[in-house]
Structures are given as structure tokens and as C-alpha cells.
Design a protein around this motif. Structure first.
Motif, mmCIF file in Angstrom:
data_model
loop_
_atom_site.group_PDB
_atom_site.id
_atom_site.type_symbol
_atom_site.label_atom_id
_atom_site.label_comp_id
_atom_site.label_asym_id
_atom_site.label_seq_id
_atom_site.Cartn_x
_atom_site.Cartn_y
_atom_site.Cartn_z
ATOM 1 N N THR A 151 -10.381 -14.296 -32.831
ATOM 2 C CA THR A 151 -10.332 -14.998 -31.800
ATOM 3 C C THR A 151 -9.147 -15.893 -31.333
ATOM 4 O OG1 THR A 151 -11.496 -16.824 -33.089
ATOM 5 C CG2 THR A 151 -12.962 -15.529 -31.614
ATOM 6 N N LEU A 164 -10.664 2.329 -28.633
ATOM 7 C CA LEU A 164 -11.491 1.274 -27.555
ATOM 8 C C LEU A 164 -12.742 2.174 -27.201
ATOM 9 C CD1 LEU A 164 -9.191 -1.138 -25.526
ATOM 10 C CD2 LEU A 164 -10.805 -1.683 -27.829
ATOM 11 N N ARG A 165 -12.423 3.200 -26.837
ATOM 12 C CA ARG A 165 -13.687 4.125 -26.370
ATOM 13 C C ARG A 165 -14.534 4.418 -27.401
ATOM 14 N NH1 ARG A 165 -11.922 8.262 -21.573
ATOM 15 N NH2 ARG A 165 -11.669 6.752 -19.960
ATOM 16 N N THR A 192 -4.513 3.160 -27.770
ATOM 17 C CA THR A 192 -5.395 1.993 -27.580
ATOM 18 C C THR A 192 -6.518 2.391 -26.880
ATOM 19 O OG1 THR A 192 -3.421 0.899 -27.446
ATOM 20 C CG2 THR A 192 -5.528 -0.478 -26.786
ATOM 21 N N TYR A 227 -8.919 -7.710 -31.367
ATOM 22 C CA TYR A 227 -10.127 -7.636 -30.609
ATOM 23 C C TYR A 227 -11.437 -7.030 -31.368
ATOM 24 C CZ TYR A 227 -13.915 -6.506 -27.313
ATOM 25 O OH TYR A 227 -15.012 -6.310 -26.630
ATOM 26 N N LEU A 228 -10.990 -5.713 -31.756
ATOM 27 C CA LEU A 228 -11.758 -5.022 -32.765
ATOM 28 C C LEU A 228 -12.194 -5.420 -34.128
ATOM 29 C CD1 LEU A 228 -10.154 -1.562 -31.949
ATOM 30 C CD2 LEU A 228 -12.488 -2.184 -31.354
ATOM 31 N N ASP A 229 -11.288 -6.428 -34.476
ATOM 32 C CA ASP A 229 -11.540 -7.017 -35.841
ATOM 33 C C ASP A 229 -12.180 -8.205 -35.725
ATOM 34 O OD1 ASP A 229 -10.335 -5.446 -37.637
ATOM 35 O OD2 ASP A 229 -8.484 -6.245 -37.820
ATOM 36 N N GLY A 230 -12.733 -8.594 -34.341
ATOM 37 C CA GLY A 230 -13.567 -9.870 -34.128
ATOM 38 C C GLY A 230 -12.603 -11.126 -34.156
ATOM 39 N N LEU A 287 -15.554 2.995 -29.672
ATOM 40 C CA LEU A 287 -16.402 1.815 -30.227
ATOM 41 C C LEU A 287 -17.904 2.079 -30.275
ATOM 42 C CD1 LEU A 287 -15.365 -1.721 -28.820
ATOM 43 C CD2 LEU A 287 -15.605 -1.074 -31.046
ATOM 44 N N GLY A 342 -3.327 -6.501 -29.466
ATOM 45 C CA GLY A 342 -4.681 -7.218 -28.860
ATOM 46 C C GLY A 342 -5.587 -6.429 -29.108
ATOM 47 N N ALA A 343 -5.842 -5.267 -28.894
ATOM 48 C CA ALA A 343 -7.092 -4.468 -29.026
ATOM 49 C C ALA A 343 -7.424 -4.482 -30.453
ATOM 50 C CB ALA A 343 -6.921 -3.191 -28.507
ATOM 51 N N PHE A 391 -17.789 2.618 -38.414
ATOM 52 C CA PHE A 391 -17.843 1.616 -39.501
ATOM 53 C C PHE A 391 -18.959 2.174 -40.586
ATOM 54 C CE2 PHE A 391 -15.161 -1.030 -37.126
ATOM 55 C CZ PHE A 391 -14.217 -1.341 -38.254
#
Lengths: 132, 433
Positions: B369, B32-33, B28, B364-367, B35, B360-361, B40
Motif C-alpha cells: 500500500t 494483470l489480466r 504488465t 499492487y499484486l503483492d497487496g 489475475l 507499480g503493478a 496462486f
């Protein structure tokens, strides 16, 4: 403004540390105190390290974590208060039952808090990358 | 003496749980790092090998048409494309629909399997179809999948590197809004494909080939002897055979394909039971070769063993509860602290042991909500998976010791419930491209 932000950061970090200390010092017996300390430490390790990778202002993230710590502390007090009362009526075996159930019930608020807080910290640049 | 043995056993179980949780914590954090480094951004490549697409289909009349129609819209040059539909003894209109496409489009071929030859599982159908493959790269799609138009370009670019033997793309649930089951499967897919697979690929660990939305070099598949028909998780088996042969598997997060997820608990049970049993078969087959392999690095070996053992985790968690409860009554402090790892393990998905924070991460990465609000339901999914894994374990052990091969492939039925989400763009909650 910058100084105020720094002061805010320090105060929020202090609040987190105080919650963690309180979860150990204000709980009896020792095994329950260690469990509640460990639970709050796990919460803080997961949240602090992961939140800092997400978008959003530092103080807002810290405020969320303080809020989580406060919920955790309140929950710990309520639970151990009930377990002390239970042990008085039903004997010391109740203490062991509370030790068994405490982490399971604590995970309910930790996971729920994670699922709600990650909603608040939505990814700010997502819709720039993926225009709908 | 018994107490000390139990305590030692409990500590071992807790250590395994913590190791898995730590592994996913690293995953995770790593994703996240990353990003900031734009993962993409589409890499433009002039690499365009000839590609064959295998589509095994048994009684898929409700979904096969939409996939073939989608393939005709692929942006990859059609002269470099060969599509092979393997009609696996269907007794509905699957073969007929595939034949219609074959008559209209020269790059579509259909292999019809009779009842005597077919219905022996996906691996058997894939091997049959593979005999007709002429091209350099072989991609596989299940009949219920709905890929992006440019998925071939996205997937094949990794074969630029000669060390790469296989590729895996991302699976996204198409019928997510349908009901609670599909929503939970969508959460699992997000954790698994948005974080888990990407992290493993990024950290040079064992990237898993998921059996679909992926592919191989034809030469590698020939060397490996194709799909193993005696193992229920033929994809996991191939994953380890690819790595043991010295090749790598790469993951392309931007190669998205939409699947029709199981939409009821009964189908969920059968699908997961097949996966659990197949995975456990792979554990017994590959764990020793993985440990002994000189072609794998130490971290690949460790990750490989953890990946192979993932379906044992619900059993270990259950055992740790049974062992831990009597120990807590003995006032053992170490056990009382180790006990905290158990509830966290209950909030994990079984297929990849993705914990709540990893899911959850991914969301979050997929936007996303609001989907996050379902994360607490992971607890019930894990509890539901415990009997599945226990049953699979006893079945594998029974077959292993009695040397019986009673592994029956129970096919997941597809109702075509995802079709409405393709036609109605407002219902497509994930595809924001």
C-alpha cells in the motif's frame, strides 16, 4: 442509481476528452501543442488500459484519471505560460529549452500520480488470498 | 547530411526505447489480466524426484547457519534430499558451521575448497559441487537466502513436463525496511519477479534463470557442461544455453525465497557492475546463435535479444539525449515527439528495464500500500546505473578486442542484517503466507 452511474461515466469520459483536446488547442506554438498533446495521450493510454485491470469501481477509476488529466492540463498551461514569458525576455532559444525540459518535468507528475493512485486502488481480495 | 544521419540515429534509438517500453507494457497487461485465473493455487502433485541442493559459500558465517537450519525444516522428504555446501576457501567459520550441520544431519555434505583451488567465482564453485551431485534435480541457493519450507515441492513440479530443463523461483527482499538502498532493490525485485518473469513464463518467452532459487535437471546440466566459468553472468549464460539446447525454463511465482539485499551504494555498484558486464558478455556470445537457432520461436528470439541487450539501454538513453538536444534546436517535429520516450525510459529499472507502471503493478499484486510512493526514485537509480553500464561496456569491449580475460568476480559481502527480520515477524513486510 444505475442510470446515474452511466451518466457519471459519460461525463467523466467527456471530461478526459476535453482535457486532451484543450491540451492541443489552447497551447502555442505547434511544437509545444503537439508535445503536450502527446504527453497527455501517453498518460491516458497507460492509465486507462492498466487501471481497467485493477479492482475498484469504474467511475472511481475514471475520476482518478480525470483528476490526472486536470493536473496535466494545469501543469501544461503553467509551463508554457512560463516558457512564453521566458522567450520574451531571453529570446527564442528559450522555447527550445522548454521543449527539451517539458517531457522530463511532465514525467515527474505522471510517475508520482501513478505511484499515489495505485495506492488508492489497493487490491481488494489480497488479504483473502493471503491471511496475515 | 550530418543532421539527417543524426535524425535517423535518434529515431532508431527512440524506436528501441519504445519497443522495450511496449514489451513491458504487454508484460504488465498480461499479468494483470491473469489475475482472474488464480495463479496462486498450489498444484498438488505426486511427482517427487530426488533433489540435490547446491549452496556455494565463501565467507558466509553470518548467514549460512540460518539457511542450513531452514533446510532442515523443509517439508520435502529428507531421504530424497542431498544438500551440498561448497565452502569456497572461506577464512571465517563458514566451513565449521557447515561441518556441524553435516555431523547432525546425514543429508548434508560439505565440499571444502582450498585457497589454491577456490575463490574463482560462483561458477567454479558450482561446478566443483556438481561433481558430488547424485540426484535427478539440482537446485541452487545462495548462502544469504532464506527459502519457504515447501519451496522444493513448488519448484520441482514443473519437471513433470519433459520439455522443461530448468526452473526459477521468486526472490523477495528480506531486509527491505533496512534503508533506502534495500527498499529500492525490493522495488526492482518486485517488478522483475512479480510481473516480468511471470509474464515471460506465461507468454512462452525467455524465462530467465537467476542463478539462485532455481534449478535444473541433472541430465540437462551434464549435457550443457555445467556452469561457464569465464562469464560473470553465469546464470544468464545458462539460461540461453538451456533454450538453445531445446529446453524451456519455467517460473514458479509461488516458490518464494527471501534474500539479503545489498544495503549500501558501494555494494550495489559492485553487484550491478558484475551483472552488467556479465550480461554484455552474454550478448556478444549468444545474440547470433539466438537469431540463428531453429529451436526457438520468432517471439522467443525477439525476447531473447531484448533480454540480452537490456544493460545497453542506459547507454542508449544517454546517447539519445546527446543526439536529441541539438536536433530539437533544429525544430524537427519528429524529434520533438520522440523526445517524450526518453523521460519515460528514465523511470525504469536497469536489470530488467521494468518501467514505473510495471513496478507499480507488481506492488499492487503483492497487496502493498505505501511502498509505491518510492517509485519516483527510480529516476535516481537509473541515473546511478548509467556510469555502471558505461564502465561495464568499455571493459567488455576492451577485453574483447585485446582478447584479455580480466573478468574478476567481486563477491557481494553479506552482513547478516536480514537475520533480525527473520526473528521478528512484525518486521516481515512481505511474507504474508
Amino acid at each position: 442509481m444505475k442510470t446515474l452511474n452511466h451518466i457519471g461515466t459519460v461525463l467523466l469520459v467527456e471530461a478526459i476528452v476535453l482535457c486532451v483536446i484543450a491540451s492541443f488547442r489552447l497551447i502555442n506554438p505547434l511544437s509545444a501543442a503537439i508535445q503536450s498533446l502527446a504527453t497527455l495521450l501517453v498518460f491516458n493510454i497507460i492509465f486507462l488500459t492498466l487501471f481497467f485491470q485493477l479492482d475498484g469501481k469504474l467511475n472511481f477509476k475514471l475520476l482518478l484519471i480525470v483528476f490526472g488529466n486536470f493536473i496535466g492540463l494545469c501543469w501544461t498551461f503553467i509551463f508554457h505560460g512560463l516558457s512564453v514569458a521566458g522567450a520574451t525576455f531571453f529570446g527564442s532559444a528559450f522555447n527550445h529549452l522548454s521543449l527539451i525540459f517539458f517531457p522530463f518535468l511532465s514525467s515527474l507528475w505522471i510517475v508520482s500520480f501513478w505511484s499515489l493512485s495505485i495506492t488508492v486502488l489497493r487490491r481488494s481480495n489480497f488479504y483473502e488470498e493471503y491471511p496475515v | 547530411m550530418i543532421l539527417e544521419v543524426l535524425e535517423f540515429f535518434f529515431l532508431i534509438l527512440t524506436a528501441v526505447m519504445i519497443a522495450y517500453l511496449f514489451r513491458h507494457y504487454i508484460f504488465t497487461i498480461s499479468v494483470l489480466r491473469s489475475l482472474k485465473k488464480s495463479h496462486f493455487k498450489r498444484q498438488v502433485s505426486s511427482f517427487q524426484p530426488t533433489v540435490s541442493i547446491l549452496i556455494p559459500a565463501s565467507n558466509e558465517e553470518k548467514v549460512i547457519g540460518r539457511l542450513l537450519k531452514r533446510i532442515t525444516n523443509f517439508t520435502y522428504p529428507k531421504e530424497k534430499l542431498q544438500v551440498i555446501v561448497i565452502d569456497d576457501a572461506s577464512n571465517d567459520r563458514t566451513g565449521e558451521i557447515a561441518d556441524d550441520f553435516k555431523n547432525k544431519y546425514p543429508f548434508v555434505e560439505v565440499v571444502h575448497r582450498s585457497v589454491n583451488v577456490g575463490r574463482k567465482g560462483k561458477a567454479s564453485a558450482m561446478n566443483h559441487g556438481f561433481e558430488s551431485v547424485k540426484n535427478d534435480v539440482v537446485l541452487c541457493f545462495d548462502a544469504d537466502y532464506y527459502p519457504q519450507n515447501d519451496i522444493v515441492e513448488n519448484l520441482i513440479q514443473v519437471f513433470d513436463d519433459p520439455k522443461v530443463g530448468a526452473v526459477q523461483g521468486r526472490v523477495v527482499v528480506l531486509n527491505e525496511p533496512q534503508n533506502l538502498v534495500t527498499r529500492i532493490v525490493a522495488l526492482e525485485r518486485t517488478g522483475g519477479y512479480r510481473v516480468d518473469q511471470e509474464a515471460r513464463s506465461m507468454l512462452n518467452l525467455i524465462t530467465q534463470f537467476g542463478g539462485t532459487v532455481g534449478g535444473f535437471r541433472r541430465s540437462v546440466l551434464i549435457d550443457l557442461g555445467g556452469w561457464n566459468e569465464s562469464i560473470l553472468a553465469e546464470d544468464t549464460d545458462l539460461t540461453f544455453r538451456v533454450y538453445l539446447a531445446g529446453y524451456k525454463i519455467r517460473y514458479c511465482v509461488n516458490a518464494e525465497c527471501y534474500e539479503e539485499a545489498v544495503d549500501n551504494w558501494n555494494s550495489y555498484w559492485h553487484q550491478r557492475y558484475r551483472w552488467a558486464k556479465g550480461h554484455m558478455q552474454c550478448f556478444f556470445k549468444h545474440s547470433v546463435p539466438v537469431m540463428k537457432s531453429k529451436k526457438l520461436s520468432a517471439k522467443e528470439k525477439l525476447d531473447g535479444i531484448m533480454l540480452l541487450g537490456v544493460y545497453f539501454m542506459p547507454i542508449l538513453v544517454l546517447l539519445s539525449i546527446f543526439v536529441g538536444v541539438p536536433l530539437i534546436f533544429q525544430d524537427l517535429l519528429v524529434v520533438e515527439i520522440g523526445w517524450i520516450a526518453i523521460p519515460i525510459s528514465l523511470y525504469c529499472f536497469v536489470g530488467n528495464f521494468a518501467p514505473f507502471f510495471e513496478v507499480g503493478a507488481g506492488l499492487y499484486l503483492d497487496g502493498r500500500t505505501r511502498t509505491q510512493w518510492l517509485i519516483p526514485l527510480l529516476l535516481f537509480t537509473f541515473l546511478f546505473n548509467i556510469p555502471i553500464c558505461v564502465k561495464a561496456f568499455f571493459s567488455v569491449v576492451y577485453c574483447k578486442f585485446l582478447r584479455k580475460n580480466r573478468h574478476v568476480w567481486v563477491k557481494t559481502t553479506h552482513s547478516g542484517s536480514g537475520n533480525c527480520y527473520i526473528d521478528n515477524p512484525s518486521l516481515r513486510v512481505v511474507d504474508k503466507k
